[in-house]
Scaffold this motif. Structure first.
Motif, PDB file in Angstrom:
ATOM      1  N   SER A 234     -11.845  -8.792  23.494  1.00 45.05           N
ATOM      2  CA  SER A 234     -11.739  -9.743  22.660  1.00 45.05           C
ATOM      3  C   SER A 234     -12.182  -9.405  21.090  1.00 45.05           C
ATOM      4  O   SER A 234     -11.842  -9.913  19.963  1.00 45.05           O
ATOM      5  N   ASN A 235     -12.982  -8.380  21.090  1.00 43.88           N
ATOM      6  CA  ASN A 235     -13.751  -7.899  19.584  1.00 43.88           C
ATOM      7  C   ASN A 235     -13.115  -6.587  19.106  1.00 43.88           C
ATOM      8  O   ASN A 235     -13.227  -6.527  18.037  1.00 43.88           O
ATOM      9  N   TRP A 236     -12.624  -5.696  20.064  1.00 43.29           N
ATOM     10  CA  TRP A 236     -12.215  -4.489  19.414  1.00 43.29           C
ATOM     11  C   TRP A 236     -11.082  -4.122  19.678  1.00 43.29           C
ATOM     12  O   TRP A 236     -10.258  -4.439  20.774  1.00 43.29           O
ATOM     13  N   TYR A 237     -10.387  -3.293  18.551  1.00 42.31           N
ATOM     14  CA  TYR A 237      -8.893  -2.957  18.573  1.00 42.31           C
ATOM     15  C   TYR A 237      -8.666  -1.681  17.860  1.00 42.31           C
ATOM     16  O   TYR A 237      -9.586  -1.275  17.004  1.00 42.31           O
ATOM     17  N   ALA A 238      -7.523  -1.168  18.064  1.00 33.07           N
ATOM     18  CA  ALA A 238      -7.377  -0.056  17.266  1.00 33.07           C
ATOM     19  C   ALA A 238      -5.810   0.015  16.811  1.00 33.07           C
ATOM     20  O   ALA A 238      -5.048  -0.586  17.511  1.00 33.07           O
ATOM     21  N   ARG A 239      -5.431   0.706  15.676  1.00 24.52           N
ATOM     22  CA  ARG A 239      -4.426   0.618  15.271  1.00 24.52           C
ATOM     23  C   ARG A 239      -4.020   2.001  14.744  1.00 24.52           C
ATOM     24  O   ARG A 239      -4.610   2.876  14.209  1.00 24.52           O
ATOM     25  N   ALA A 240      -2.467   2.588  14.615  1.00 28.22           N
ATOM     26  CA  ALA A 240      -1.858   3.647  14.069  1.00 28.22           C
ATOM     27  C   ALA A 240      -0.607   3.710  13.796  1.00 28.22           C
ATOM     28  O   ALA A 240       0.127   2.578  14.298  1.00 28.22           O
ATOM     29  N   GLY A 241      -0.263   4.028  12.587  1.00 27.20           N
ATOM     30  CA  GLY A 241       1.048   3.754  12.116  1.00 27.20           C
ATOM     31  C   GLY A 241       1.625   5.089  11.472  1.00 27.20           C
ATOM     32  O   GLY A 241       1.094   5.994  11.174  1.00 27.20           O
ATOM     33  N   VAL A 242       2.977   4.954  11.299  1.00 30.59           N
ATOM     34  CA  VAL A 242       3.777   5.897  10.258  1.00 30.59           C
ATOM     35  C   VAL A 242       4.398   5.230   8.980  1.00 30.59           C
ATOM     36  O   VAL A 242       5.056   4.440   9.562  1.00 30.59           O
ATOM     37  N   TYR A 243       3.997   5.555   7.921  1.00 31.42           N
ATOM     38  CA  TYR A 243       4.617   4.872   6.710  1.00 31.42           C
ATOM     39  C   TYR A 243       5.331   5.909   5.926  1.00 31.42           C
ATOM     40  O   TYR A 243       4.748   7.115   5.373  1.00 31.42           O
ATOM     41  N   GLU A 244       6.614   5.639   5.517  1.00 31.59           N
ATOM     42  CA  GLU A 244       7.451   6.510   4.689  1.00 31.59           C
ATOM     43  C   GLU A 244       6.458   6.737   3.209  1.00 31.59           C
ATOM     44  O   GLU A 244       6.166   5.726   2.751  1.00 31.59           O
ATOM     45  N   GLN A 245       6.451   7.887   2.586  1.00 26.97           N
ATOM     46  CA  GLN A 245       6.026   8.045   1.555  1.00 26.97           C
ATOM     47  C   GLN A 245       7.026   8.269   0.475  1.00 26.97           C
ATOM     48  O   GLN A 245       7.833   9.317   0.458  1.00 26.97           O
ATOM     49  N   ASN A 246       7.557   7.216  -0.340  1.00 29.59           N
ATOM     50  CA  ASN A 246       8.528   7.351  -1.181  1.00 29.59           C
ATOM     51  C   ASN A 246       8.268   6.847  -2.534  1.00 29.59           C
ATOM     52  O   ASN A 246       8.332   5.665  -2.690  1.00 29.59           O
ATOM     53  N   PRO A 247       7.942   7.576  -3.544  1.00 36.51           N
ATOM     54  CA  PRO A 247       7.652   6.929  -4.890  1.00 36.51           C
ATOM     55  C   PRO A 247       8.962   6.419  -5.593  1.00 36.51           C
ATOM     56  O   PRO A 247       8.817   5.447  -6.255  1.00 36.51           O
ATOM     57  N   ASP A 248      10.090   6.537  -4.941  1.00 31.81           N
ATOM     58  CA  ASP A 248      11.094   5.839  -5.796  1.00 31.81           C
ATOM     59  C   ASP A 248      11.393   4.433  -5.450  1.00 31.81           C
ATOM     60  O   ASP A 248      11.830   3.713  -6.044  1.00 31.81           O
ATOM     61  N   THR A 249      10.538   3.962  -4.441  1.00 33.23           N
ATOM     62  CA  THR A 249      10.606   2.815  -3.965  1.00 33.23           C
ATOM     63  C   THR A 249      10.009   1.764  -5.007  1.00 33.23           C
ATOM     64  O   THR A 249      10.290   0.383  -5.057  1.00 33.23           O
ATOM     65  N   THR A 250       8.995   2.393  -5.986  1.00 34.38           N
ATOM     66  CA  THR A 250       8.658   1.497  -7.130  1.00 34.38           C
ATOM     67  C   THR A 250       9.404   1.225  -8.021  1.00 34.38           C
ATOM     68  O   THR A 250       8.876   0.361  -8.964  1.00 34.38           O
ATOM     69  N   LYS A 251      10.494   1.861  -8.180  1.00 28.94           N
ATOM     70  CA  LYS A 251      11.485   1.552  -9.229  1.00 28.94           C
ATOM     71  C   LYS A 251      12.107   0.108  -9.089  1.00 28.94           C
ATOM     72  O   LYS A 251      12.345  -0.365  -8.104  1.00 28.94           O
ATOM     73  N   THR A 252      12.361  -0.222 -10.332  1.00 33.19           N
ATOM     74  CA  THR A 252      12.908  -1.602 -10.493  1.00 33.19           C
ATOM     75  C   THR A 252      14.070  -1.647  -9.799  1.00 33.19           C
ATOM     76  O   THR A 252      14.580  -2.682  -9.368  1.00 33.19           O
ATOM     77  N   SER A 253      14.924  -0.494  -9.921  1.00 33.44           N
ATOM     78  CA  SER A 253      16.489  -0.600  -9.607  1.00 33.44           C
ATOM     79  C   SER A 253      16.329  -0.435  -8.063  1.00 33.44           C
ATOM     80  O   SER A 253      17.627  -0.603  -7.534  1.00 33.44           O
ATOM     81  N   ARG A 254      15.329  -0.377  -7.291  1.00 30.68           N
ATOM     82  CA  ARG A 254      15.126  -0.156  -6.005  1.00 30.68           C
ATOM     83  C   ARG A 254      14.531  -1.465  -5.120  1.00 30.68           C
ATOM     84  O   ARG A 254      14.085  -1.334  -3.921  1.00 30.68           O
ATOM     85  N   GLY A 255      14.629  -2.709  -5.783  1.00 30.07           N
ATOM     86  CA  GLY A 255      13.954  -3.760  -5.555  1.00 30.07           C
ATOM     87  C   GLY A 255      14.245  -4.175  -4.165  1.00 30.07           C
ATOM     88  O   GLY A 255      13.824  -4.701  -3.290  1.00 30.07           O
ATOM     89  N   PHE A 256      15.652  -4.233  -3.792  1.00 31.08           N
ATOM     90  CA  PHE A 256      16.437  -4.542  -2.280  1.00 31.08           C
ATOM     91  C   PHE A 256      17.014  -3.530  -1.744  1.00 31.08           C
ATOM     92  O   PHE A 256      17.613  -3.788  -0.666  1.00 31.08           O
ATOM     93  N   SER A 257      16.528  -2.243  -2.055  1.00 35.85           N
ATOM     94  CA  SER A 257      17.262  -1.337  -1.454  1.00 35.85           C
ATOM     95  C   SER A 257      16.598  -0.932  -0.050  1.00 35.85           C
ATOM     96  O   SER A 257      15.561  -0.862   0.295  1.00 35.85           O
ATOM     97  N   LEU A 258      17.622  -0.547   1.091  1.00 37.02           N
ATOM     98  CA  LEU A 258      17.105  -0.449   2.307  1.00 37.02           C
ATOM     99  C   LEU A 258      17.383   1.305   2.515  1.00 37.02           C
ATOM    100  O   LEU A 258      17.018   1.591   3.462  1.00 37.02           O
TER     101      LEU A 258
END
Length: 460
Positions: A234-258
């Motif tokens: 109930s007290n301890w947990y661990a998490r791990a993940g993988v996230y895409e590193q993509n600077p283009d996602t910050t562009k305004t033209s990519r607001g809803f891009s999948l």
């Protein structure tokens, strides 16, 4: 997006976009509160009335529609925040001005439990930001430094545009000891799990999150990702993940891009957390530490021709309720502290750290109001400072701070903020604040600045 400056910043220290990674008031606290409200609203015998002080939403139960949606596992929320900032004294330009930015967040959650008996949930979040000018850019910082390291309005950033900020599916397994989440999201949601989220208007006081790294994109930017969690007890947990590193996602033209077009690699974060209940009153605590590894090449700060094959960041956070009724109640005094250390070879911001407190219910007559105070600092990488000093030396500008071509040498910026949040009703709050910034932009020659802020939150 930063506005054009009259003085072009040579070798900018850092773009403000990469700092917009902290939890905003609606990215964590408000959305979590809204989910809790759903359960409360579904159990209410009487519908919530529009504009009622006791309703958590301005429009109430929408003639029973929220309650009926809740019975089917649906929750919809619309949230608005606006932030004003005025330079009262100091900064690079002492001419007074008031700047404003705002954000509207739409949330739709669908739980599979009521209809299908499956402990899973789909979640969609769309944000719209309308960014006015940023006080940190127009008045506080020397434009020759770039845009480092703080925001006077944390809700500012990534352009005036609507974005798909979340598109995820979350599934629990094995009596909720295992969890998997996939889709588009920001890593800050899962790997900086503070209890309250961001209550401060100055960005750095929202916590020294791994987002002070140049590759960690946070709210409202989402990237394709997957994460898993295991609860040991109930007290301890661990998490791990993988996230895409993509600077283009910050562009305004990519607001809803999948699309994942422009992806450069992956960020792999790992986190261990502890949530104790302390003492006879079971005072809630929240502690975690994390590290991430990125497999994307980055230029060395000392020699841009040298490419490093990876980068790493470490971070830690702790908060503890110390007074109040105990349990999960937020009433009383809560202390917190945070720190992050970035890759010394490739990150302009070497480290950030801070501490402070929240006090909810300072006055018996106003139990939901909150007082907050925090002090946070960011330190510029000595390698980066040395490289700028070398450019000044080559140009014969050593110590010539007044020259247009001089590159100011970064050191350390310290920001303190004090706020008081008044809940006018459960669905609206007003939060005046005062910020004090020593060495704005981490340039010691810039006079210390005092900033008056005002934030308003509305749950529609």
């Amino acid at each position: 997006m930063a506005r054009d400056q009259n003085v072009a910043p040579a070798q900018p220290i850092l773009n403000f976009q990469i700092l917009m990674t902290y939890p905003t008031p609606h990215s964590f606290r408000t959305l979590i509160a809204a989910a809790i409200t759903l359960g409360t609203a579904s159990a209410m015998a009487q519908p919530m009335q529009a504009f009622s002080a006791d309703s958590p939403f301005m429009l109430g139960d929408l003639a029973g529609a929220r309650t009926e949606m809740g019975k089917s596992g649906l929750f919809f929320g619309l949230f608005y925040v606006t932030e004003f900032a005025t330079n009262a004294k100091g900064g690079y330009n002492e001419d007074r001005v008031t700047e404003r930015s705002d954000q509207t967040t739409a949330l739709l959650n669908y739980s599979l439990m009521p209809k299908h008996g499956i402990d899973g949930e789909f979640s969609i979040v769309i944000t719209n930001r309308n960014n006015g000018d940023l006080l940190s850019l127009t008045r506080l910082n020397d434009p020759r430094t770039g845009t480092l390291p703080n925001l006077s309005q944390e809700v500012w950033g990534y352009g005036s545009v609507s974005r798909l900020t979340r598109l995820t599916y979350n599934q629990h397994f094995a009596d909720r000891t295992l969890r998997v989440r996939v889709g588009k999201m920001t890593p800050t949601e899962e790997f900086y799990p503070t209890t309250l989220g961001c209550e401060f208007q100055s960005l750095i006081n929202c916590g020294a999150v791994p987002g002070v790294s140049s590759i960690w994109y946070g709210w409202p930017i989402s990237t394709w990702s997957a994460m898993g969690e295991v609860k040991f007890n109930s007290n301890w947990y661990a998490r791990a993940g993988v996230y895409e590193q993509n600077p283009d996602t910050t562009k305004t033209s990519r607001g809803f891009s999948l699309s994942n077009r422009g992806a450069q690699g992956q960020i792999v974060p790992v986190l261990v957390g502890w949530r104790p209940s302390v003492g006879e009153k079971k005072m809630a605590g929240n502690y975690f530490a994390g590290v991430y590894y990125s497999n994307v090449k980055s230029a060395d700060l000392s020699d841009s021709s040298v490419q490093r094959n990876s980068k790493k960041t470490l971070w830690a956070y702790g908060e503890q309720q110390v007074t109040g009724p105990g349990g999960d109640s937020p009433q009383g005094l809560r202390l917190f502290a945070s720190a992050v250390v970035n890759d010394s070879r490739t990150e302009v911001l070497q480290k950030a750290y801070g501490a402070g407190f929240y006090y909810m219910g300072l006055f018996d007559s106003r139990p939901q109001d909150m007082l907050g105070f925090s002090v946070a600092a960011v330190k510029i990488n000595d390698r980066f400072t040395a490289s700028r000093a070398a450019v000044n030396l080559a140009n014969g500008l050593v110590g010539d701070f007044s020259s247009h071509d001089y590159l100011p040498l970064g050191s350390r910026e310290v920001t303190a903020e004090l706020f008081y949040r008044m809940n006018l009703a459960k669905w609206i709050s007003v939060q005046p604040s005062i910020q004090f910034i020593k060495a704005p932009g981490a340039i010691k020659q810039v006079p210390s600045a005092t900033v008056f802020g005002l934030r308003m939150n509305v749950a529609i």
